[in-house]
Enzyme design. Structure first.
Site, PDB file in Angstrom:
ATOM      1  N   HIS A  79       0.276  -9.659  -0.074  1.00  0.00           N
ATOM      2  CA  HIS A  79       0.148  -8.520   0.217  1.00  0.00           C
ATOM      3  C   HIS A  79       0.400  -7.988  -1.457  1.00  0.00           C
ATOM      4  CE1 HIS A  79       1.055  -4.011   1.276  1.00  0.00           C
ATOM      5  NE2 HIS A  79      -0.008  -4.650   2.505  1.00  0.00           N
ATOM      6  N   GLU A 134      -7.637  -5.446   0.107  1.00  0.00           N
ATOM      7  CA  GLU A 134      -7.012  -4.253  -0.466  1.00  0.00           C
ATOM      8  C   GLU A 134      -6.996  -3.665  -1.282  1.00  0.00           C
ATOM      9  OE1 GLU A 134      -4.293  -4.235   3.747  1.00  0.00           O
ATOM     10  OE2 GLU A 134      -3.367  -5.023   2.048  1.00  0.00           O
TER      11      GLU A 134
END
Ligand code: PEP
Length: 237
Positions: free
Chosen positions: A91, A160
């Site tokens: 992430h 992302e």
């Protein structure tokens, strides 16, 4: 069938996370939703939940060990205790804020892959790379995939863009379509989009054929909103 995933980041307590999961489970059960729903609570909120088979509770992080001396980290003995077999790796907040190095990310990938975890592997370019154009973005994204076995059957990629995470800035539909379409030519794993997805923009994103689902942070922390997103996801093929 679109995948709808919620990343709690450093939000929700143990109590509110369990209420959230219970409410989502009741909705899925009542509405006969078959799409995969993934929820990543904080480590302290992990538990054994009596939930539908298409709800996967995952950990936002773990160290690639069973147990040992890694202060502040959790290993697979802690995940096994609750039957957790889903993990978020790479992430952008871990890459950029916590400065998790790529070698560790790859090590985690190999470790959890060897143990059959469902892995949501995040990639995304920072703003300066976005400003350099599509070719630079794709080159950057593939550099983040180096050393990763893309043929792993339990792999889900989350695209992302760093500049869209937690900023309220969502990539345009054209941007998402372009990047996902290019990624899709080389990657057979499902590809989620993430970055400021909300109830009012999720539908147009999920309508894109090259988007297999979404990974949502702040827009998913209110359970009614997350349920609405699951509902919208269930309407898309
Ligand atoms: C995320 O945490 O993966 C994310 C996409 O966050 P947000 O939806 O808040 O941008």
């Amino acid at each position: 069938m679109k995948i709808i995933a919620s990343n709690f980041k450093t939000n929700h307590t143990r109590k509110s996370a369990s209420q959230f999961i219970k409410q989502v489970d009741e909705f899925i059960d009542k509405s006969n939703i078959k799409n995969d729903v993934l929820i990543f609570p904080s480590s302290t909120s992990l538990d054994c939940f009596d939930i539908a088979q298409n709800i996967f509770i995952g950990t936002q992080n773990a160290y690639p060990v069973s147990d040992g001396s890694y202060t502040g980290e959790i290993g697979t003995i802690h995940l096994d205790e609750f039957g957790i077999k889903t993990i978020l790796i790479g992430h952008s907040e871990r890459r950029h804020i916590i400065k998790e190095p790529n070698e560790l990310i790859i090590k985690k990938y190999d470790f959890f892959k060897a143990r059959d975890y469902k892995i949501v592997y995040c990639i995304g370019e920072p703003l300066e790379v976005k400003n350099s154009g599509t070719e630079a973005i794709i080159e950057y994204l593939f550099s983040q995939l180096e050393g990763i076995d893309l043929s792993y059957e339990n792999l889900i990629i989350a695209y992302e863009p760093v500049w869209a995470i937690g900023t309220g800035v969502v990539a345009t539909i054209d941007d998402i379509n372009e990047i996902h379409s290019i990624l899709k030519q080389k990657i057979s794993a499902p590809i989620l989009y993430g970055g400021s997805v909300k109830v009012d923009n999720i539908e147009s994103i999920l309508k894109l054929e090259c988007v297999d689902g979404v990974l949502v942070g702040s827009g998913s922390w209110n359970v009614e909103d997350f349920i609405e997103m699951i509902k919208i996801g269930a309407k898309e093929k």
